[in-house]
Design an enzyme around this catalytic site. Structure first.
Site, PDB file in Angstrom:
ATOM      1  N   CYS A 110       0.847  -1.189   0.000  1.00 11.14           N
ATOM      2  CA  CYS A 110       0.000   0.000   0.000  1.00 11.14           C
ATOM      3  C   CYS A 110       0.882   1.238   0.000  1.00 11.14           C
ATOM      4  O   CYS A 110       1.887   1.282   0.712  1.00 11.14           O
ATOM      5  CB  CYS A 110      -0.884  -0.019   1.247  1.00 11.14           C
ATOM      6  N   HIS A 152      -9.090  -3.698  -2.104  1.00 10.02           N
ATOM      7  CA  HIS A 152      -8.134  -2.876  -1.361  1.00 10.02           C
ATOM      8  C   HIS A 152      -8.590  -1.402  -1.344  1.00 10.02           C
ATOM      9  O   HIS A 152      -8.579  -0.755  -0.291  1.00 10.02           O
ATOM     10  CB  HIS A 152      -6.752  -3.022  -2.012  1.00 10.02           C
ATOM     11  N   GLU A 153      -9.002  -0.904  -2.511  1.00  9.51           N
ATOM     12  CA  GLU A 153      -9.409   0.511  -2.600  1.00  9.51           C
ATOM     13  C   GLU A 153     -10.724   0.761  -1.868  1.00  9.51           C
ATOM     14  O   GLU A 153     -10.879   1.776  -1.186  1.00  9.51           O
ATOM     15  CB  GLU A 153      -9.518   0.956  -4.066  1.00  9.51           C
ATOM     16  N   HIS A 156     -10.156   1.136   1.699  1.00  6.03           N
ATOM     17  CA  HIS A 156      -9.677   2.472   2.072  1.00  6.03           C
ATOM     18  C   HIS A 156     -10.839   3.427   2.335  1.00  6.03           C
ATOM     19  O   HIS A 156     -10.767   4.287   3.211  1.00  6.03           O
ATOM     20  CB  HIS A 156      -8.822   3.073   0.943  1.00  6.03           C
TER      21      HIS A 156
HETATM   22 ZN    ZN Z   1      -3.606   1.221  -0.139  1.00  2.00          ZN
END
Ligand code: ZN
Length: 196
Positions: A110, A152-153, A156
């Site tokens: 990341c 993953h996004e 976030h």
């Molecule tokens: Zn990330």
């Protein structure tokens, strides 16, 4: 303008980001933000960048997996990860409509935790509903590495980092990953470990 990428420890990375209205999406400000985030992602370089990573608690992320990034990996690695080029696009207010029970475990990293990596089990296939940069509803079914990037996004945007989902004992510096783990296969049998 060069965007600064927030590093882990910044509270904005742990907040739930807020939804954007269509009016906000159409605004010159958001359109400019999308271009700046695209440039910052390419500079990094990365395959995704979420608004909280540049300090904005908004449900917006950019994604792109370019051909030239793939050149660093062998054909076997790419096939194992089901990694193919993904054209640049924006996801706004995304919702995961479906996640496969089947999980895949691979090292990921990341931009907000540079220099480190860990094995993260992720659903192999997902379906996501989102708005594009014209506030039009889009629906994507993704598998393999693209599905991993999306998860993953979207994490976030909920204030979640990969370290919350990683198999903690696989956490490594990138130097040690390159030296000791890169060439080794990742056992997929632990993929049901309760690490969510
Ligand atoms: Zn990330």
């Amino acid at each position: 303008m060069r965007l600064k990428i927030m590093q882990t420890g910044e509270p904005v990375l742990r907040e739930e980001a807020r939804l954007l209205t269509p009016q906000e999406i159409f605004s010159e400000e958001t359109q400019r933000l999308i271009h700046e985030m695209r440039d910052a992602m390419r500079d990094a370089p990365g395959v995704g960048l979420a608004a909280p990573q540049i300090g904005l608690p908004l449900q917006l992320a950019v994604i792109e997996d370019r051909e030239d990034l793939l050149e660093a990996f062998s054909a076997d690695d790419l096939a194992e990860r089901e990694r193919r080029p993904v054209p640049f696009h924006v996801i706004i207010n995304p919702v995961i409509a479906y996640s496969s029970g089947e999980k895949k475990s691979f090292y990921e990293g990341c931009l907000s935790l540079p220099g480190f990596s860990a094995v993260v089990p992720r659903a192999r296939t997902i379906r996501v509903a989102y708005l594009d940069e014209r506030a039009e509803r889009q629906f994507v079914e993704a598998s393999g590495w693209y599905a991993r990037i999306l998860q993953h996004e979207i994490d976030h945007l909920q204030g979640t980092l990969y370290i919350d989902r990683m198999l903690t004992r696989t956490f490594t510096t990138l130097d040690n990953w390159t030296r000791l783990h890169k060439a080794k296969p990742i056992p997929q049998s632990h993929s049901d470990a309760s690490n969510e």
